[in-house]
Design an enzyme around this catalytic site. Structure first.
Site, mmCIF file in Angstrom:
data_model
loop_
_atom_site.group_PDB
_atom_site.id
_atom_site.type_symbol
_atom_site.label_atom_id
_atom_site.label_comp_id
_atom_site.label_asym_id
_atom_site.label_seq_id
_atom_site.Cartn_x
_atom_site.Cartn_y
_atom_site.Cartn_z
ATOM 1 N N SER A 138 -87.798 39.240 6.963
ATOM 2 C CA SER A 138 -87.573 38.107 6.069
ATOM 3 C C SER A 138 -87.562 38.643 4.647
ATOM 4 O O SER A 138 -88.101 39.724 4.369
ATOM 5 C CB SER A 138 -88.705 37.076 6.228
ATOM 6 O OG SER A 138 -88.697 36.128 5.174
ATOM 7 N N TYR A 151 -97.788 34.646 5.732
ATOM 8 C CA TYR A 151 -96.450 34.957 6.240
ATOM 9 C C TYR A 151 -95.887 36.190 5.544
ATOM 10 O O TYR A 151 -95.279 37.053 6.180
ATOM 11 C CB TYR A 151 -95.533 33.752 6.020
ATOM 12 C CG TYR A 151 -94.153 33.898 6.611
ATOM 13 C CD1 TYR A 151 -93.977 34.097 7.975
ATOM 14 C CD2 TYR A 151 -93.012 33.838 5.795
ATOM 15 C CE1 TYR A 151 -92.709 34.225 8.522
ATOM 16 C CE2 TYR A 151 -91.742 33.963 6.334
ATOM 17 C CZ TYR A 151 -91.593 34.152 7.697
ATOM 18 O OH TYR A 151 -90.332 34.285 8.235
#
Length: 252
Positions: A138, A151
């Site tokens: 990501s 995250y």
């Protein structure tokens, strides 16, 4: 499953990017093995693909369960591509008040799930003579942002796996590709992150005319995987035009 047809394993294939990637690779001629915890979802997608004359198999799997991953790997006659896509985010609390259990859950699926599947399938990928590991990271794995601590930490972990594995496999016939999406609007990611609060999930994309779609990312994965075997796409970062950075998004 024929030992003659190229096999691509896609983890987290029950929805979103994983499901779209499975469809893309199947259309490109791979026998796709869809794995995820939700058996009904992957079985429905596999039936859709086989009904269209494509090759697909559903295999229910929790990538955080190493013993189950090993049994799965042993069941495959071959593996040419692994798309380590299983992942997800929980919460938007700051580091100061974040729940360690949420951090642990994100680490287990994003980092250890990628580790388990890569380790278990690596012998088959090497034996294929032209294997490919696709790590779905990501932009969060490259740039921190407020409210994303757990995250961000997990996706930095997946980035580290990809970068280190590429070095360690030098000289062996396995490519390591990292795909790092930015703002992608799928049916579940933001909702899961907001613990089922659909209104809060919608706020993530409010005013953004065209966030990326799961199909955009699947198209990038399929393109990278199908380059000539001597071409390695080390890292591909994808963002919608409206997103200049994690903290810079144009909203209309």
């Amino acid at each position: 499953m024929s030992t003659q047809q190229r096999v691509a394993v896609v983890t987290g294939a029950s929805s979103g990017i994983g499901a779209a990637t499975a469809r893309g690779l199947a259309a490109d001629g791979f026998h796709v093995v869809l794995t995820a915890r939700r058996a009904d979802r992957i079985e429905a997608i596999a039936a859709e693909l086989t009904g269209a004359g494509l090759a697909a198999t559903a295999y229910p799997l929790d990538v955080t369960d190493r013993d189950a991953v090993n049994v799965f790997a042993d069941s495959l006659p071959r593996c040419d591509v692994l798309v380590a896509n299983a992942g997800g985010a929980l919460g938007t609390e700051p580091v100061e008040t974040g729940d360690p259990e949420d951090w642990l859950s994100m680490y287990q699926v994003n980092v250890l799930g990628t580790l388990h599947t890569t380790q278990a399938l690596l012998p088959a990928l090497v034996a294929s003579g032209a294997g490919t590991v696709v790590v779905m990271s990501s932009t969060a794995g490259h740039q921190a942002y407020e409210g994303g601590g757990g995250y961000v930490a997990a996706k930095h972990g997946t980035h580290a796996i990809a970068a280190t594995l590429r070095l360690e496999l030098s000289g062996r016939p396995v490519r390591v590709i990292e795909i790092a999406p930015g703002m992608v609007k799928t049916e579940e990611f933001a909702v899961n992150r907001m613990r089922g609060n659909a209104a809060k999930a919608a706020e993530v994309y409010a005013g953004v005319a065209e966030p990326l779609t799961a199909e955009d990312i699947a198209d990038a994965v399929t393109w990278a995987v199908t380059r000539p075997r001597h071409v390695n796409i080390d890292l591909m970062v994808l963002r919608p035009l409206a997103q200049a950075a994690q903290h810079k998004v144009h909203r209309e």
